[in-house]
Write a protein that holds these residues in place. Structure first.
Motif, PDB file in Angstrom:
ATOM      1  N   SER A 168       0.816  -1.218   0.000  1.00  0.00           N
ATOM      2  CA  SER A 168       0.000   0.000   0.000  1.00  0.00           C
ATOM      3  C   SER A 168       0.850   1.269   0.000  1.00  0.00           C
ATOM      4  O   SER A 168       0.422   2.291  -0.519  1.00  0.00           O
ATOM      5  CB  SER A 168      -0.963   0.011   1.190  1.00  0.00           C
ATOM      6  OG  SER A 168      -0.272   0.009   2.412  1.00  0.00           O
ATOM      7  N   LEU A 169       2.063   1.214   0.555  1.00  0.00           N
ATOM      8  CA  LEU A 169       2.882   2.424   0.611  1.00  0.00           C
ATOM      9  C   LEU A 169       3.874   2.567  -0.538  1.00  0.00           C
ATOM     10  O   LEU A 169       4.164   3.695  -0.958  1.00  0.00           O
ATOM     11  CB  LEU A 169       3.613   2.526   1.953  1.00  0.00           C
ATOM     12  CG  LEU A 169       2.716   2.886   3.126  1.00  0.00           C
ATOM     13  CD1 LEU A 169       3.525   2.976   4.415  1.00  0.00           C
ATOM     14  CD2 LEU A 169       1.996   4.201   2.882  1.00  0.00           C
ATOM     15  N   PHE A 170       4.406   1.475  -1.050  1.00  0.00           N
ATOM     16  CA  PHE A 170       5.325   1.627  -2.173  1.00  0.00           C
ATOM     17  C   PHE A 170       4.649   2.225  -3.406  1.00  0.00           C
ATOM     18  O   PHE A 170       5.266   3.023  -4.120  1.00  0.00           O
ATOM     19  CB  PHE A 170       6.042   0.318  -2.491  1.00  0.00           C
ATOM     20  CG  PHE A 170       7.304   0.158  -1.694  1.00  0.00           C
ATOM     21  CD1 PHE A 170       8.502   0.666  -2.161  1.00  0.00           C
ATOM     22  CD2 PHE A 170       7.286  -0.465  -0.463  1.00  0.00           C
ATOM     23  CE1 PHE A 170       9.667   0.545  -1.419  1.00  0.00           C
ATOM     24  CE2 PHE A 170       8.444  -0.594   0.291  1.00  0.00           C
ATOM     25  CZ  PHE A 170       9.632  -0.082  -0.189  1.00  0.00           C
ATOM     26  N   PRO A 171       3.377   1.910  -3.686  1.00  0.00           N
ATOM     27  CA  PRO A 171       2.719   2.627  -4.782  1.00  0.00           C
ATOM     28  C   PRO A 171       2.667   4.144  -4.540  1.00  0.00           C
ATOM     29  O   PRO A 171       2.787   4.932  -5.479  1.00  0.00           O
ATOM     30  CB  PRO A 171       1.316   2.026  -4.811  1.00  0.00           C
ATOM     31  CG  PRO A 171       1.470   0.676  -4.232  1.00  0.00           C
ATOM     32  CD  PRO A 171       2.535   0.820  -3.175  1.00  0.00           C
ATOM     33  N   VAL A 172       2.515   4.543  -3.292  1.00  0.00           N
ATOM     34  CA  VAL A 172       2.528   5.963  -2.959  1.00  0.00           C
ATOM     35  C   VAL A 172       3.891   6.567  -3.289  1.00  0.00           C
ATOM     36  O   VAL A 172       3.988   7.646  -3.885  1.00  0.00           O
ATOM     37  CB  VAL A 172       2.192   6.191  -1.461  1.00  0.00           C
ATOM     38  CG1 VAL A 172       2.376   7.642  -1.068  1.00  0.00           C
ATOM     39  CG2 VAL A 172       0.783   5.722  -1.151  1.00  0.00           C
ATOM     40  N   VAL A 173       4.951   5.866  -2.914  1.00  0.00           N
ATOM     41  CA  VAL A 173       6.314   6.343  -3.187  1.00  0.00           C
ATOM     42  C   VAL A 173       6.551   6.425  -4.694  1.00  0.00           C
ATOM     43  O   VAL A 173       7.065   7.440  -5.195  1.00  0.00           O
ATOM     44  CB  VAL A 173       7.364   5.433  -2.511  1.00  0.00           C
ATOM     45  CG1 VAL A 173       8.769   5.826  -2.936  1.00  0.00           C
ATOM     46  CG2 VAL A 173       7.209   5.487  -0.999  1.00  0.00           C
ATOM     47  N   PHE A 174       6.181   5.388  -5.423  1.00  0.00           N
ATOM     48  CA  PHE A 174       6.374   5.405  -6.876  1.00  0.00           C
ATOM     49  C   PHE A 174       5.574   6.537  -7.506  1.00  0.00           C
ATOM     50  O   PHE A 174       6.066   7.243  -8.396  1.00  0.00           O
ATOM     51  CB  PHE A 174       5.972   4.054  -7.476  1.00  0.00           C
ATOM     52  CG  PHE A 174       7.077   3.041  -7.459  1.00  0.00           C
ATOM     53  CD1 PHE A 174       7.717   2.677  -8.634  1.00  0.00           C
ATOM     54  CD2 PHE A 174       7.487   2.451  -6.274  1.00  0.00           C
ATOM     55  CE1 PHE A 174       8.742   1.741  -8.632  1.00  0.00           C
ATOM     56  CE2 PHE A 174       8.504   1.521  -6.257  1.00  0.00           C
ATOM     57  CZ  PHE A 174       9.141   1.158  -7.429  1.00  0.00           C
ATOM     58  N   ASP A 175       4.346   6.720  -7.064  1.00  0.00           N
ATOM     59  CA  ASP A 175       3.517   7.808  -7.583  1.00  0.00           C
ATOM     60  C   ASP A 175       4.157   9.160  -7.280  1.00  0.00           C
ATOM     61  O   ASP A 175       4.147  10.073  -8.104  1.00  0.00           O
ATOM     62  CB  ASP A 175       2.106   7.731  -6.984  1.00  0.00           C
ATOM     63  CG  ASP A 175       1.179   8.766  -7.577  1.00  0.00           C
ATOM     64  OD1 ASP A 175       1.043   8.795  -8.814  1.00  0.00           O
ATOM     65  OD2 ASP A 175       0.601   9.556  -6.795  1.00  0.00           O
ATOM     66  N   TRP A 176       4.725   9.277  -6.086  1.00  0.00           N
ATOM     67  CA  TRP A 176       5.386  10.510  -5.645  1.00  0.00           C
ATOM     68  C   TRP A 176       6.485  10.921  -6.624  1.00  0.00           C
ATOM     69  O   TRP A 176       6.655  12.085  -6.946  1.00  0.00           O
ATOM     70  CB  TRP A 176       5.961  10.283  -4.248  1.00  0.00           C
ATOM     71  CG  TRP A 176       6.483  11.509  -3.594  1.00  0.00           C
ATOM     72  CD1 TRP A 176       7.778  11.935  -3.560  1.00  0.00           C
ATOM     73  CD2 TRP A 176       5.731  12.472  -2.877  1.00  0.00           C
ATOM     74  NE1 TRP A 176       7.871  13.098  -2.859  1.00  0.00           N
ATOM     75  CE2 TRP A 176       6.618  13.454  -2.428  1.00  0.00           C
ATOM     76  CE3 TRP A 176       4.371  12.592  -2.567  1.00  0.00           C
ATOM     77  CZ2 TRP A 176       6.218  14.538  -1.690  1.00  0.00           C
ATOM     78  CZ3 TRP A 176       3.970  13.678  -1.826  1.00  0.00           C
ATOM     79  CH2 TRP A 176       4.883  14.639  -1.402  1.00  0.00           C
ATOM     80  N   PHE A 177       7.243   9.891  -7.093  1.00  0.00           N
ATOM     81  CA  PHE A 177       8.340  10.149  -8.014  1.00  0.00           C
ATOM     82  C   PHE A 177       7.948  10.014  -9.486  1.00  0.00           C
ATOM     83  O   PHE A 177       8.788  10.150 -10.364  1.00  0.00           O
ATOM     84  CB  PHE A 177       9.521   9.212  -7.721  1.00  0.00           C
ATOM     85  CG  PHE A 177      10.197   9.516  -6.423  1.00  0.00           C
ATOM     86  CD1 PHE A 177      10.953  10.666  -6.273  1.00  0.00           C
ATOM     87  CD2 PHE A 177      10.051   8.678  -5.328  1.00  0.00           C
ATOM     88  CE1 PHE A 177      11.575  10.973  -5.073  1.00  0.00           C
ATOM     89  CE2 PHE A 177      10.674   8.973  -4.123  1.00  0.00           C
ATOM     90  CZ  PHE A 177      11.435  10.130  -4.003  1.00  0.00           C
TER      91      PHE A 177
END
Length: 101
Positions: A40-49
């Motif tokens: 759930s959080l790595f997609p947030v990180v990828f989206d962030w970048f």
């Protein structure tokens, strides 16, 4: 060990010195959250970048590393300063709007 803690301290103090909590271009994340909620959080990180996330990227991330480190002997002043900074980071962390994807 004290050198490593001092390095952690200096690197994280920059977050406050530069008032990065007020910058939309900065995302503060806890390691513990990343490894306990990787899908759930790595997609947030990828989206962030602006990157494309694939579930396979997080398949081999496990929370088993949490709590394995042994306590290390530190001078009382280094320990106190590190704990104070960690409390400051912990206070800021929940105020972010991290939306799980």
């Amino acid at each position: 060990f004290e050198g490593a803690v001092l390095k952690w301290y200096v690197r994280n103090q920059i977050f406050f010195d530069l008032n990065l909590s007020k910058h939309d271009s900065v995302l503060l994340l806890k390691y513990e959250d990343l490894v306990t909620r990787p899908h759930s959080l790595f997609p947030v990180v990828f989206d962030w970048f602006g990157g494309e996330f694939h579930n396979a990227y997080a398949d081999d991330i496990f929370s088993t590393s949490i709590g394995k480190a042994e306590a290390v002997p530190l001078s009382s002043e280094i320990e106190r300063q590190a704990q104070l900074l960690l409390k400051r980071l912990d206070t800021i962390y929940p105020t972010q709007e991290i939306v799980d994807v």
